[in-house]
Design an enzyme around this catalytic site. Structure first.
Site, PDB file in Angstrom:
ATOM      1  N   CYS A  51       0.954  -0.947   0.052  1.00 46.44           N
ATOM      2  CA  CYS A  51       0.058   0.111  -0.107  1.00 46.44           C
ATOM      3  C   CYS A  51       0.856   1.229   0.052  1.00 46.44           C
ATOM      4  CB  CYS A  51      -0.986  -0.056   1.225  1.00 46.44           C
ATOM      5  SG  CYS A  51      -0.075   0.257   2.945  1.00 46.44           S
ATOM      6  N   CYS A  54       4.867   2.007   4.002  1.00 37.57           N
ATOM      7  CA  CYS A  54       6.227   2.238   4.451  1.00 37.57           C
ATOM      8  C   CYS A  54       7.076   3.587   3.834  1.00 37.57           C
ATOM      9  CB  CYS A  54       6.992   0.691   4.306  1.00 37.57           C
ATOM     10  SG  CYS A  54       6.609  -0.488   5.196  1.00 37.57           S
ATOM     11  N   CYS A 146       4.899  -6.799   4.793  1.00 35.55           N
ATOM     12  CA  CYS A 146       4.779  -7.526   3.893  1.00 35.55           C
ATOM     13  C   CYS A 146       6.048  -7.880   3.102  1.00 35.55           C
ATOM     14  CB  CYS A 146       4.176  -6.435   2.735  1.00 35.55           C
ATOM     15  SG  CYS A 146       2.472  -6.051   3.267  1.00 35.55           S
ATOM     16  N   CYS A 184       3.770  -2.595  10.276  1.00 34.50           N
ATOM     17  CA  CYS A 184       2.821  -2.261   9.204  1.00 34.50           C
ATOM     18  C   CYS A 184       2.407  -0.758   9.688  1.00 34.50           C
ATOM     19  CB  CYS A 184       1.852  -3.109   9.023  1.00 34.50           C
ATOM     20  SG  CYS A 184       0.561  -3.163   7.784  1.00 34.50           S
ATOM     21  N   HIS A 221       5.215  -5.923  25.411  1.00 34.92           N
ATOM     22  CA  HIS A 221       4.571  -6.218  26.698  1.00 34.92           C
ATOM     23  C   HIS A 221       5.477  -5.586  27.859  1.00 34.92           C
ATOM     24  CE1 HIS A 221       2.016  -7.712  29.620  1.00 34.92           C
ATOM     25  NE2 HIS A 221       2.781  -8.652  30.072  1.00 34.92           N
ATOM     26  N   CYS A 224       5.586  -1.811  28.075  1.00 38.63           N
ATOM     27  CA  CYS A 224       4.213  -1.161  27.860  1.00 38.63           C
ATOM     28  C   CYS A 224       3.846  -0.136  29.123  1.00 38.63           C
ATOM     29  CB  CYS A 224       3.264  -2.048  27.667  1.00 38.63           C
ATOM     30  SG  CYS A 224       1.696  -1.270  27.724  1.00 38.63           S
ATOM     31  N   CYS A 244      -5.433  -2.455  31.392  1.00 39.62           N
ATOM     32  CA  CYS A 244      -4.670  -3.085  30.526  1.00 39.62           C
ATOM     33  C   CYS A 244      -5.512  -3.979  29.215  1.00 39.62           C
ATOM     34  CB  CYS A 244      -4.043  -4.444  31.031  1.00 39.62           C
ATOM     35  SG  CYS A 244      -3.125  -5.427  29.905  1.00 39.62           S
ATOM     36  N   CYS A 250      -5.141  -7.417  22.754  1.00 38.00           N
ATOM     37  CA  CYS A 250      -3.930  -6.820  22.729  1.00 38.00           C
ATOM     38  C   CYS A 250      -2.606  -7.902  22.255  1.00 38.00           C
ATOM     39  CB  CYS A 250      -3.357  -6.131  23.873  1.00 38.00           C
ATOM     40  SG  CYS A 250      -1.852  -5.010  23.445  1.00 38.00           S
ATOM     41  N   CYS A 259       8.167  -0.017  19.716  1.00 40.51           N
ATOM     42  CA  CYS A 259       7.375   1.289  19.557  1.00 40.51           C
ATOM     43  C   CYS A 259       6.914   1.859  20.787  1.00 40.51           C
ATOM     44  CB  CYS A 259       5.780   0.647  19.016  1.00 40.51           C
ATOM     45  SG  CYS A 259       6.059  -0.271  17.520  1.00 40.51           S
ATOM     46  N   CYS A 271       0.466   3.115  19.432  1.00 45.00           N
ATOM     47  CA  CYS A 271      -0.926   2.579  19.623  1.00 45.00           C
ATOM     48  C   CYS A 271      -1.859   2.385  20.941  1.00 45.00           C
ATOM     49  CB  CYS A 271      -1.032   0.986  18.976  1.00 45.00           C
ATOM     50  SG  CYS A 271      -0.371   0.854  17.237  1.00 45.00           S
ATOM     51  N   CYS A 278      -2.472  -3.062  20.818  1.00 40.46           N
ATOM     52  CA  CYS A 278      -1.470  -3.612  19.693  1.00 40.46           C
ATOM     53  C   CYS A 278      -1.907  -4.796  18.971  1.00 40.46           C
ATOM     54  CB  CYS A 278      -0.174  -4.092  20.220  1.00 40.46           C
ATOM     55  SG  CYS A 278       1.077  -4.838  19.395  1.00 40.46           S
ATOM     56  N   CYS A 281       1.479  -6.215  14.394  1.00 42.07           N
ATOM     57  CA  CYS A 281       1.932  -6.005  13.062  1.00 42.07           C
ATOM     58  C   CYS A 281       3.200  -6.387  12.707  1.00 42.07           C
ATOM     59  CB  CYS A 281       1.531  -4.496  12.417  1.00 42.07           C
ATOM     60  SG  CYS A 281       2.619  -3.117  13.023  1.00 42.07           S
TER      61      CYS A 281
END
Length: 303
Positions: A51, A54, A146, A184, A221, A224, A244, A250, A259, A271, A278, A281
Protein backbone atom coordinates in the site's frame (compact mmCIF):
# COMPACT_ATOMS: atom_id res chain seq x y z
CA UNK A 1 22.37 24.58 2.53
CA UNK A 2 26.08 23.88 2.46
CA UNK A 3 26.95 20.41 3.71
CA UNK A 4 29.88 20.46 6.13
CA UNK A 5 31.39 17.96 8.53
CA UNK A 6 29.66 19.86 11.32
CA UNK A 7 26.31 19.29 9.58
CA UNK A 8 26.91 15.57 9.37
CA UNK A 9 28.04 15.35 12.99
CA UNK A 10 25.01 17.31 14.16
CA UNK A 11 22.55 15.10 12.29
CA UNK A 12 24.49 11.97 13.28
CA UNK A 13 24.11 13.00 16.91
CA UNK A 14 20.34 13.11 16.47
CA UNK A 15 20.34 9.64 14.90
CA UNK A 16 22.64 8.17 17.55
CA UNK A 17 20.39 9.50 20.31
CA UNK A 18 17.25 8.28 18.54
CA UNK A 19 18.71 4.82 18.06
CA UNK A 20 19.94 4.58 21.64
CA UNK A 21 23.60 4.18 20.63
CA UNK A 22 26.71 5.21 22.53
CA UNK A 23 28.41 8.54 21.62
CA UNK A 24 31.38 6.57 20.26
CA UNK A 25 29.20 5.85 17.20
CA UNK A 26 29.10 9.53 16.21
CA UNK A 27 32.04 9.56 13.74
CA UNK A 28 30.89 6.42 11.96
CA UNK A 29 27.32 7.63 11.70
CA UNK A 30 28.54 10.98 10.36
CA UNK A 31 30.60 9.11 7.75
CA UNK A 32 27.53 7.09 6.80
CA UNK A 33 25.44 10.22 6.34
CA UNK A 34 28.19 11.78 4.21
CA UNK A 35 28.35 8.69 1.99
CA UNK A 36 24.60 8.69 1.63
CA UNK A 37 24.53 12.42 0.86
CA UNK A 38 27.18 12.31 -1.85
CA UNK A 39 25.91 9.25 -3.65
CA UNK A 40 28.62 6.86 -2.57
CA UNK A 41 25.95 4.65 -1.03
CA UNK A 42 23.10 4.55 -3.54
CA UNK A 43 19.76 2.96 -2.76
CA UNK A 44 17.40 1.22 -5.15
CA UNK A 45 13.88 1.07 -3.68
CA UNK A 46 11.48 -1.36 -5.34
CA UNK A 47 7.84 -1.98 -4.47
CA UNK A 48 5.84 -5.17 -4.81
CA UNK A 49 2.38 -5.94 -3.42
CA UNK A 50 1.98 -3.09 -0.96
CA UNK A 51 0.00 0.00 0.00
CA UNK A 52 3.16 2.19 0.00
CA UNK A 53 2.65 2.67 3.75
CA UNK A 54 6.34 2.22 4.53
CA UNK A 55 7.22 4.94 2.02
CA UNK A 56 4.70 7.22 3.73
CA UNK A 57 6.21 6.30 7.10
CA UNK A 58 9.65 7.25 5.82
CA UNK A 59 8.28 10.65 4.81
CA UNK A 60 7.02 11.11 8.38
CA UNK A 61 10.59 11.10 9.67
CA UNK A 62 11.80 13.90 11.91
CA UNK A 63 15.30 15.21 12.66
CA UNK A 64 16.04 15.14 9.79
CA UNK A 65 12.65 15.74 8.21
CA UNK A 66 11.54 14.22 4.93
CA UNK A 67 12.90 17.01 2.73
CA UNK A 68 16.40 16.77 4.20
CA UNK A 69 16.24 12.99 4.30
CA UNK A 70 15.33 12.67 0.63
CA UNK A 71 17.41 15.55 -0.77
CA UNK A 72 20.46 15.21 1.48
CA UNK A 73 20.92 11.65 2.58
CA UNK A 74 19.08 9.08 0.52
CA UNK A 75 20.81 8.78 -2.86
CA UNK A 76 17.90 7.08 -4.52
CA UNK A 77 18.46 5.49 -7.90
CA UNK A 78 14.73 4.98 -8.11
CA UNK A 79 11.59 4.85 -5.96
CA UNK A 80 8.19 4.20 -7.53
CA UNK A 81 6.25 6.43 -5.15
CA UNK A 82 8.67 9.35 -5.13
CA UNK A 83 9.86 9.19 -8.72
CA UNK A 84 8.73 11.86 -11.17
CA UNK A 85 9.76 9.59 -14.04
CA UNK A 86 7.24 7.29 -15.68
CA UNK A 87 7.10 4.86 -18.60
CA UNK A 88 10.34 4.09 -20.46
CA UNK A 89 12.24 6.72 -18.45
CA UNK A 90 11.43 4.98 -15.18
CA UNK A 91 12.27 1.57 -16.63
CA UNK A 92 15.62 2.85 -17.91
CA UNK A 93 16.47 4.29 -14.48
CA UNK A 94 15.99 0.89 -12.85
CA UNK A 95 17.91 -0.92 -15.57
CA UNK A 96 20.88 1.45 -15.25
CA UNK A 97 20.92 0.95 -11.50
CA UNK A 98 20.85 -2.85 -11.77
CA UNK A 99 23.59 -2.81 -14.41
CA UNK A 100 25.80 -0.65 -12.20
CA UNK A 101 25.16 -2.66 -9.02
CA UNK A 102 26.65 -2.05 -5.58
CA UNK A 103 23.53 -0.46 -4.12
CA UNK A 104 21.47 -1.30 -1.07
CA UNK A 105 18.23 -2.82 -2.31
CA UNK A 106 15.22 -1.74 -0.24
CA UNK A 107 12.12 -3.80 -0.96
CA UNK A 108 8.65 -2.71 0.09
CA UNK A 109 5.77 -5.11 -0.40
CA UNK A 110 5.26 -8.84 -0.82
CA UNK A 111 6.30 -10.96 -3.79
CA UNK A 112 3.59 -12.85 -5.74
CA UNK A 113 5.07 -16.29 -6.42
CA UNK A 114 1.99 -18.03 -7.87
CA UNK A 115 0.06 -15.39 -9.81
CA UNK A 116 3.18 -13.52 -10.86
CA UNK A 117 1.29 -11.21 -13.19
CA UNK A 118 -0.40 -9.71 -10.12
CA UNK A 119 2.50 -7.28 -9.80
CA UNK A 120 4.53 -6.04 -12.75
CA UNK A 121 6.97 -3.25 -13.48
CA UNK A 122 6.96 -2.29 -17.15
CA UNK A 123 6.81 -5.65 -18.95
CA UNK A 124 8.47 -7.71 -16.19
CA UNK A 125 6.81 -9.37 -13.22
CA UNK A 126 8.04 -8.20 -9.86
CA UNK A 127 9.36 -11.60 -8.76
CA UNK A 128 11.80 -11.68 -11.69
CA UNK A 129 12.74 -8.03 -11.25
CA UNK A 130 13.48 -8.64 -7.57
CA UNK A 131 15.84 -11.52 -8.35
CA UNK A 132 17.76 -9.48 -10.93
CA UNK A 133 18.05 -6.53 -8.58
CA UNK A 134 19.07 -8.69 -5.58
CA UNK A 135 21.93 -10.29 -7.51
CA UNK A 136 23.55 -6.88 -7.99
CA UNK A 137 22.91 -5.56 -4.46
CA UNK A 138 25.41 -5.40 -1.61
CA UNK A 139 22.53 -6.04 0.82
CA UNK A 140 18.75 -6.38 0.76
CA UNK A 141 16.52 -4.62 3.30
CA UNK A 142 12.95 -5.94 3.42
CA UNK A 143 10.99 -2.96 4.71
CA UNK A 144 7.61 -3.58 6.31
CA UNK A 145 5.86 -6.81 7.24
CA UNK A 146 4.67 -7.43 3.67
CA UNK A 147 8.26 -7.54 2.39
CA UNK A 148 9.56 -9.36 5.44
CA UNK A 149 6.93 -12.08 5.90
CA UNK A 150 4.12 -11.61 3.37
CA UNK A 151 1.85 -9.52 5.58
CA UNK A 152 -1.58 -8.43 4.34
CA UNK A 153 -1.05 -9.58 0.70
CA UNK A 154 -0.30 -13.09 1.99
CA UNK A 155 -3.45 -13.25 4.12
CA UNK A 156 -5.76 -16.22 3.46
CA UNK A 157 -6.75 -17.32 0.89
CA UNK A 158 -3.63 -15.72 -0.72
CA UNK A 159 -4.57 -16.34 -4.34
CA UNK A 160 -1.40 -14.65 -5.62
CA UNK A 161 0.96 -16.83 -3.57
CA UNK A 162 2.33 -13.68 -1.92
CA UNK A 163 5.41 -14.23 0.24
CA UNK A 164 8.21 -12.27 1.84
CA UNK A 165 11.47 -11.43 0.09
CA UNK A 166 13.40 -14.05 2.05
CA UNK A 167 11.03 -16.80 0.88
CA UNK A 168 11.26 -15.58 -2.71
CA UNK A 169 15.06 -15.57 -2.69
CA UNK A 170 15.19 -19.02 -1.10
CA UNK A 171 12.80 -20.43 -3.69
CA UNK A 172 15.15 -19.16 -6.41
CA UNK A 173 18.23 -20.52 -4.61
CA UNK A 174 19.68 -17.01 -4.27
CA UNK A 175 21.56 -16.09 -1.10
CA UNK A 176 22.13 -12.42 -0.30
CA UNK A 177 22.78 -10.48 2.94
CA UNK A 178 19.21 -9.83 4.08
CA UNK A 179 17.62 -7.76 6.84
CA UNK A 180 13.92 -7.78 7.76
CA UNK A 181 12.29 -4.63 9.15
CA UNK A 182 8.71 -5.75 9.87
CA UNK A 183 5.98 -3.38 10.94
CA UNK A 184 2.84 -2.15 9.26
CA UNK A 185 4.40 0.24 8.53
CA UNK A 186 8.07 0.13 9.50
CA UNK A 187 9.20 3.03 11.69
CA UNK A 188 11.37 5.60 9.82
CA UNK A 189 14.09 5.27 12.48
CA UNK A 190 14.25 1.52 11.85
CA UNK A 191 14.74 2.16 8.15
CA UNK A 192 17.30 4.98 8.28
CA UNK A 193 19.15 3.52 11.25
CA UNK A 194 19.54 0.17 9.51
CA UNK A 195 20.80 1.77 6.30
CA UNK A 196 23.39 3.75 8.26
CA UNK A 197 24.62 0.68 10.11
CA UNK A 198 24.92 -1.39 6.93
CA UNK A 199 26.99 1.38 5.35
CA UNK A 200 29.55 1.92 8.10
CA UNK A 201 29.46 -1.08 10.40
CA UNK A 202 28.13 -3.93 8.32
CA UNK A 203 25.23 -6.24 8.93
CA UNK A 204 23.57 -5.61 12.30
CA UNK A 205 23.10 -8.30 14.92
CA UNK A 206 19.98 -10.16 13.78
CA UNK A 207 17.54 -12.48 15.51
CA UNK A 208 16.17 -15.75 14.13
CA UNK A 209 13.76 -13.82 11.89
CA UNK A 210 16.59 -11.65 10.47
CA UNK A 211 15.39 -8.58 12.40
CA UNK A 212 17.92 -6.15 13.94
CA UNK A 213 18.02 -6.87 17.66
CA UNK A 214 18.49 -3.17 18.41
CA UNK A 215 14.85 -2.62 17.38
CA UNK A 216 13.16 -6.00 17.87
CA UNK A 217 14.86 -7.67 20.83
CA UNK A 218 12.16 -7.10 23.48
CA UNK A 219 8.46 -7.75 23.85
CA UNK A 220 6.26 -4.68 23.68
CA UNK A 221 4.50 -6.05 26.76
CA UNK A 222 7.66 -5.66 28.84
CA UNK A 223 7.97 -1.98 27.90
CA UNK A 224 4.27 -1.10 27.96
CA UNK A 225 3.12 1.73 30.27
CA UNK A 226 0.13 -0.46 31.17
CA UNK A 227 2.32 -3.34 32.35
CA UNK A 228 1.63 -2.57 36.02
CA UNK A 229 -2.11 -2.77 35.34
CA UNK A 230 -1.58 -6.16 33.69
CA UNK A 231 0.20 -7.41 36.80
CA UNK A 232 -2.67 -6.17 38.95
CA UNK A 233 -5.15 -7.89 36.58
CA UNK A 234 -6.87 -4.59 35.98
CA UNK A 235 -8.19 -5.18 32.47
CA UNK A 236 -10.39 -3.10 30.21
CA UNK A 237 -13.40 -5.01 28.93
CA UNK A 238 -14.63 -2.40 26.42
CA UNK A 239 -13.25 0.48 24.40
CA UNK A 240 -12.73 3.60 26.47
CA UNK A 241 -12.39 1.80 29.79
CA UNK A 242 -9.32 2.15 31.95
CA UNK A 243 -7.01 -0.81 32.31
CA UNK A 244 -4.67 -3.11 30.41
CA UNK A 245 -5.99 -4.05 26.96
CA UNK A 246 -4.96 -7.71 27.16
CA UNK A 247 -8.57 -9.00 27.28
CA UNK A 248 -9.39 -6.93 24.20
CA UNK A 249 -6.92 -8.92 22.15
CA UNK A 250 -3.75 -6.87 22.60
CA UNK A 251 -0.88 -8.67 20.87
CA UNK A 252 1.86 -6.87 22.79
CA UNK A 253 2.47 -9.96 24.90
CA UNK A 254 3.82 -11.79 21.81
CA UNK A 255 5.11 -8.92 19.65
CA UNK A 256 8.74 -7.79 19.57
CA UNK A 257 9.36 -4.14 18.65
CA UNK A 258 10.35 -0.91 20.40
CA UNK A 259 7.25 1.17 19.53
CA UNK A 260 6.58 1.86 23.21
CA UNK A 261 10.02 3.42 23.69
CA UNK A 262 10.30 5.18 20.33
CA UNK A 263 6.79 6.41 19.63
CA UNK A 264 5.46 7.42 16.23
CA UNK A 265 4.90 10.70 14.40
CA UNK A 266 7.87 12.32 16.06
CA UNK A 267 7.43 10.36 19.28
CA UNK A 268 3.96 11.85 19.86
CA UNK A 269 2.04 8.60 20.22
CA UNK A 270 1.73 4.90 19.49
CA UNK A 271 -1.10 2.36 19.47
CA UNK A 272 -1.44 1.82 23.23
CA UNK A 273 -1.12 5.51 24.08
CA UNK A 274 -3.97 6.08 21.62
CA UNK A 275 -6.03 3.52 23.63
CA UNK A 276 -5.99 0.93 20.89
CA UNK A 277 -4.56 -2.52 21.44
CA UNK A 278 -1.41 -3.67 19.68
CA UNK A 279 -2.36 -5.76 16.62
CA UNK A 280 1.07 -7.40 16.40
CA UNK A 281 1.93 -5.95 13.00
CA UNK A 282 5.66 -6.67 13.46
CA UNK A 283 5.09 -10.39 14.07
CA UNK A 284 5.97 -12.94 11.35
CA UNK A 285 2.44 -14.36 11.73
CA UNK A 286 0.66 -11.03 11.23
CA UNK A 287 -2.44 -11.41 9.02
CA UNK A 288 -1.63 -15.05 8.19
CA UNK A 289 -4.15 -16.68 10.57
CA UNK A 290 -7.83 -16.48 9.49
CA UNK A 291 -8.87 -16.68 13.14
CA UNK A 292 -7.31 -13.29 13.80
CA UNK A 293 -9.86 -10.70 14.90
CA UNK A 294 -9.73 -8.35 11.92
CA UNK A 295 -10.84 -11.11 9.54
CA UNK A 296 -14.14 -11.58 11.35
CA UNK A 297 -17.20 -9.63 10.19
CA UNK A 298 -19.61 -11.62 12.35
CA UNK A 299 -19.82 -14.98 14.06
CA UNK A 300 -20.58 -16.92 10.86
CA UNK A 301 -18.54 -15.20 8.15
CA UNK A 302 -14.86 -14.56 7.55
CA UNK A 303 -13.39 -12.09 5.04
Amino acid sequence: MKMTRRTFLKDAGIFVAALGLEPVWLPKMADALEEMAYGRAPILWLQGLSCSGCSVSLLNSESPGPADLITRYLSLYFHQTLSAATGPTAKDAVERAIAKGGYILVVEGAVPLTLREACKFADENFADQLLRAARSAQAVVSTGTCAAFGGIPAAPPNLTGAAGVDAALKQAGLRRPLINLPGCPAHPAWIVGTLMQVLKVGMPDLDAHLRPKIFYDHLLHEQCPLFALYQKKHFAENLGEEGCLFKMGCQGVITQADCSLRGWNGGVSWCIRGRSNCIGCARPEFALDPRFAFFRLNEENLF
